[in-house]
Design a protein around this motif. Sequence first.
Motif, PDB file in Angstrom:
ATOM      1  N   GLN A  66       0.858  -1.175   0.000  1.00  0.00           N
ATOM      2  CA  GLN A  66       0.000   0.000   0.000  1.00  0.00           C
ATOM      3  C   GLN A  66       0.900   1.233   0.000  1.00  0.00           C
ATOM      4  O   GLN A  66       1.541   1.533   1.018  1.00  0.00           O
ATOM      5  CB  GLN A  66      -0.921   0.014   1.218  1.00  0.00           C
ATOM      6  N   ILE A  67       0.965   1.892  -1.144  1.00  0.00           N
ATOM      7  CA  ILE A  67       1.676   3.147  -1.211  1.00  0.00           C
ATOM      8  C   ILE A  67       0.859   4.171  -0.441  1.00  0.00           C
ATOM      9  O   ILE A  67      -0.378   4.144  -0.474  1.00  0.00           O
ATOM     10  CB  ILE A  67       1.896   3.571  -2.676  1.00  0.00           C
ATOM     11  N   LEU A  68       1.530   5.062   0.258  1.00  0.00           N
ATOM     12  CA  LEU A  68       0.868   6.007   1.149  1.00  0.00           C
ATOM     13  C   LEU A  68      -0.288   6.721   0.455  1.00  0.00           C
ATOM     14  O   LEU A  68      -0.116   7.333  -0.601  1.00  0.00           O
ATOM     15  CB  LEU A  68       1.885   7.026   1.661  1.00  0.00           C
ATOM     16  N   GLY A  69      -1.466   6.586   1.054  1.00  0.00           N
ATOM     17  CA  GLY A  69      -2.633   7.292   0.528  1.00  0.00           C
ATOM     18  C   GLY A  69      -3.310   6.606  -0.647  1.00  0.00           C
ATOM     19  O   GLY A  69      -4.274   7.132  -1.186  1.00  0.00           O
ATOM     20  N   GLN A  70      -2.791   5.430  -1.026  1.00  0.00           N
ATOM     21  CA  GLN A  70      -3.355   4.740  -2.185  1.00  0.00           C
ATOM     22  C   GLN A  70      -3.989   3.400  -1.784  1.00  0.00           C
ATOM     23  O   GLN A  70      -4.012   3.028  -0.620  1.00  0.00           O
ATOM     24  CB  GLN A  70      -2.275   4.539  -3.249  1.00  0.00           C
ATOM     25  N   LYS A  71      -4.486   2.702  -2.784  1.00  0.00           N
ATOM     26  CA  LYS A  71      -5.152   1.426  -2.536  1.00  0.00           C
ATOM     27  C   LYS A  71      -4.138   0.355  -2.150  1.00  0.00           C
ATOM     28  O   LYS A  71      -2.961   0.439  -2.485  1.00  0.00           O
ATOM     29  CB  LYS A  71      -5.849   0.940  -3.809  1.00  0.00           C
ATOM     30  N   VAL A  72      -4.638  -0.652  -1.493  1.00  0.00           N
ATOM     31  CA  VAL A  72      -3.854  -1.855  -1.269  1.00  0.00           C
ATOM     32  C   VAL A  72      -3.759  -2.603  -2.606  1.00  0.00           C
ATOM     33  O   VAL A  72      -4.760  -2.736  -3.315  1.00  0.00           O
ATOM     34  CB  VAL A  72      -4.525  -2.748  -0.212  1.00  0.00           C
ATOM     35  N   GLU A  73      -2.561  -3.072  -2.932  1.00  0.00           N
ATOM     36  CA  GLU A  73      -2.354  -3.754  -4.219  1.00  0.00           C
ATOM     37  C   GLU A  73      -1.808  -5.159  -3.982  1.00  0.00           C
ATOM     38  O   GLU A  73      -0.883  -5.349  -3.184  1.00  0.00           O
ATOM     39  CB  GLU A  73      -1.341  -2.982  -5.077  1.00  0.00           C
ATOM     40  N   PHE A  74      -2.359  -6.104  -4.679  1.00  0.00           N
ATOM     41  CA  PHE A  74      -1.888  -7.485  -4.604  1.00  0.00           C
ATOM     42  C   PHE A  74      -0.531  -7.622  -5.289  1.00  0.00           C
ATOM     43  O   PHE A  74      -0.313  -7.067  -6.373  1.00  0.00           O
ATOM     44  CB  PHE A  74      -2.915  -8.393  -5.285  1.00  0.00           C
ATOM     45  N   LEU A  75       0.368  -8.341  -4.653  1.00  0.00           N
ATOM     46  CA  LEU A  75       1.659  -8.626  -5.279  1.00  0.00           C
ATOM     47  C   LEU A  75       1.734 -10.092  -5.714  1.00  0.00           C
ATOM     48  O   LEU A  75       1.964 -10.387  -6.879  1.00  0.00           O
ATOM     49  CB  LEU A  75       2.808  -8.342  -4.298  1.00  0.00           C
ATOM     50  N   VAL A  76       1.542 -10.995  -4.754  1.00  0.00           N
ATOM     51  CA  VAL A  76       1.795 -12.403  -5.054  1.00  0.00           C
ATOM     52  C   VAL A  76       1.075 -13.289  -4.048  1.00  0.00           C
ATOM     53  O   VAL A  76       0.832 -12.890  -2.911  1.00  0.00           O
ATOM     54  CB  VAL A  76       3.322 -12.662  -5.018  1.00  0.00           C
ATOM     55  N   SER A  77       0.712 -14.482  -4.509  1.00  0.00           N
ATOM     56  CA  SER A  77       0.199 -15.504  -3.600  1.00  0.00           C
ATOM     57  C   SER A  77       1.054 -16.756  -3.735  1.00  0.00           C
ATOM     58  O   SER A  77       1.671 -16.989  -4.790  1.00  0.00           O
ATOM     59  CB  SER A  77      -1.268 -15.819  -3.890  1.00  0.00           C
ATOM     60  N   PHE A  78       1.082 -17.538  -2.684  1.00  0.00           N
ATOM     61  CA  PHE A  78       2.009 -18.668  -2.599  1.00  0.00           C
ATOM     62  C   PHE A  78       1.280 -19.829  -1.959  1.00  0.00           C
ATOM     63  O   PHE A  78       0.656 -19.679  -0.905  1.00  0.00           O
ATOM     64  CB  PHE A  78       3.189 -18.229  -1.717  1.00  0.00           C
ATOM     65  N   TYR A  79       1.344 -20.968  -2.626  1.00  0.00           N
ATOM     66  CA  TYR A  79       0.668 -22.152  -2.105  1.00  0.00           C
ATOM     67  C   TYR A  79       1.443 -23.377  -2.508  1.00  0.00           C
ATOM     68  O   TYR A  79       1.949 -23.461  -3.636  1.00  0.00           O
ATOM     69  CB  TYR A  79      -0.775 -22.225  -2.649  1.00  0.00           C
ATOM     70  N   ASN A  80       1.563 -24.314  -1.621  1.00  0.00           N
ATOM     71  CA  ASN A  80       2.222 -25.578  -1.927  1.00  0.00           C
ATOM     72  C   ASN A  80       3.647 -25.345  -2.435  1.00  0.00           C
ATOM     73  O   ASN A  80       4.085 -25.977  -3.400  1.00  0.00           O
ATOM     74  CB  ASN A  80       1.390 -26.350  -2.959  1.00  0.00           C
ATOM     75  N   ASN A  81       4.316 -24.402  -1.786  1.00  0.00           N
ATOM     76  CA  ASN A  81       5.716 -24.095  -2.071  1.00  0.00           C
ATOM     77  C   ASN A  81       5.963 -23.513  -3.457  1.00  0.00           C
ATOM     78  O   ASN A  81       7.082 -23.638  -3.984  1.00  0.00           O
ATOM     79  CB  ASN A  81       6.604 -25.329  -1.869  1.00  0.00           C
ATOM     80  N   GLU A  82       4.953 -22.900  -4.022  1.00  0.00           N
ATOM     81  CA  GLU A  82       5.196 -22.208  -5.277  1.00  0.00           C
ATOM     82  C   GLU A  82       4.244 -21.029  -5.428  1.00  0.00           C
ATOM     83  O   GLU A  82       3.215 -20.967  -4.761  1.00  0.00           O
ATOM     84  CB  GLU A  82       5.059 -23.165  -6.467  1.00  0.00           C
ATOM     85  N   ILE A  83       4.630 -20.119  -6.301  1.00  0.00           N
ATOM     86  CA  ILE A  83       3.786 -18.968  -6.577  1.00  0.00           C
ATOM     87  C   ILE A  83       2.547 -19.448  -7.319  1.00  0.00           C
ATOM     88  O   ILE A  83       2.644 -20.159  -8.327  1.00  0.00           O
ATOM     89  CB  ILE A  83       4.545 -17.929  -7.418  1.00  0.00           C
ATOM     90  N   SER A  84       1.374 -19.072  -6.800  1.00  0.00           N
ATOM     91  CA  SER A  84       0.129 -19.472  -7.447  1.00  0.00           C
ATOM     92  C   SER A  84      -0.438 -18.357  -8.314  1.00  0.00           C
ATOM     93  O   SER A  84      -1.142 -18.619  -9.285  1.00  0.00           O
ATOM     94  CB  SER A  84      -0.904 -19.905  -6.402  1.00  0.00           C
ATOM     95  N   GLU A  85      -0.106 -17.132  -7.975  1.00  0.00           N
ATOM     96  CA  GLU A  85      -0.587 -16.011  -8.762  1.00  0.00           C
ATOM     97  C   GLU A  85       0.288 -14.803  -8.454  1.00  0.00           C
ATOM     98  O   GLU A  85       0.777 -14.663  -7.332  1.00  0.00           O
ATOM     99  CB  GLU A  85      -2.046 -15.699  -8.382  1.00  0.00           C
ATOM    100  N   LYS A  86       0.501 -13.953  -9.450  1.00  0.00           N
ATOM    101  CA  LYS A  86       1.255 -12.740  -9.192  1.00  0.00           C
ATOM    102  C   LYS A  86       0.722 -11.618 -10.061  1.00  0.00           C
ATOM    103  O   LYS A  86       0.126 -11.863 -11.105  1.00  0.00           O
ATOM    104  CB  LYS A  86       2.751 -12.943  -9.439  1.00  0.00           C
TER     105      LYS A  86
END
Lengths: 112, 112
Positions: free
Chosen positions: B37-57
């Motif tokens: 979350q950059i100051l004053g801005q929206k929360v932004e998704f970076l990455v998700s991780f499941y089963n020892n690997e990136i599931s979405e970015k």
Amino acid sequence: SQQGEEDPQALSIQEGENATMNCSYKTSINNLQWYRQNSGRGLVHLILIRSNEREKHSGRLRVTLDTSKKSSSLLITASRAADTASYFCATARMDSNYQLIWGAGTKLIIKP
Amino acid sequence: EPEVTQTPSHQVTQMGQEVILRCVPISNHLYFYWYRQILGQKVEFLVSFYNNEISEKSEIFDDQFSVERPDGSNFTLKIRSTKLEDSAMYFCASSPSRFEQYFGPGTRLTVT
């Protein structure tokens, strides 16, 4: 296009009054969640409503979801000074159950 | 009540330096996330991780970013060569399922 837009951007009410915040989104969702953030602090999960639900309650919180209008509302009844915070809606898209897409938030101020 | 923890709470670094942000998710959770979350801005998704690997970015999560779960408890976000625009609050979250996410208090990263 932006997913999860809240209105109003800011809301100031007297303690004891009810506060209503709205959220609109653009894509099909799996669920919609509301979070609270006190100034400069972490995000606290308030309530999750699934796409097949229309209304949900938790204590003084009432959330509605209208998937035909792609909108949700968060009602806080009998507001308290401690409710002063920013409130965000976040949506989990149907094509993605992982990431949450966030709105810009409503800044709620409860005047004692 | 178990909670997500993050360290450090505030990190100041010079442009071009590498930083590692650390998170300890809730112990029985299976899904892990980083948001910013950059100051004053929206929360932004970076990455998700499941089963020892990136599931979405997201598009933000470029080659400068990496995530790791080096042992059974920690979940780290590394930024290889920080830029001024990386200054933000970084939130770690964990989830027992792909729905409700529990957030840590955040790490404020300041790049000078």
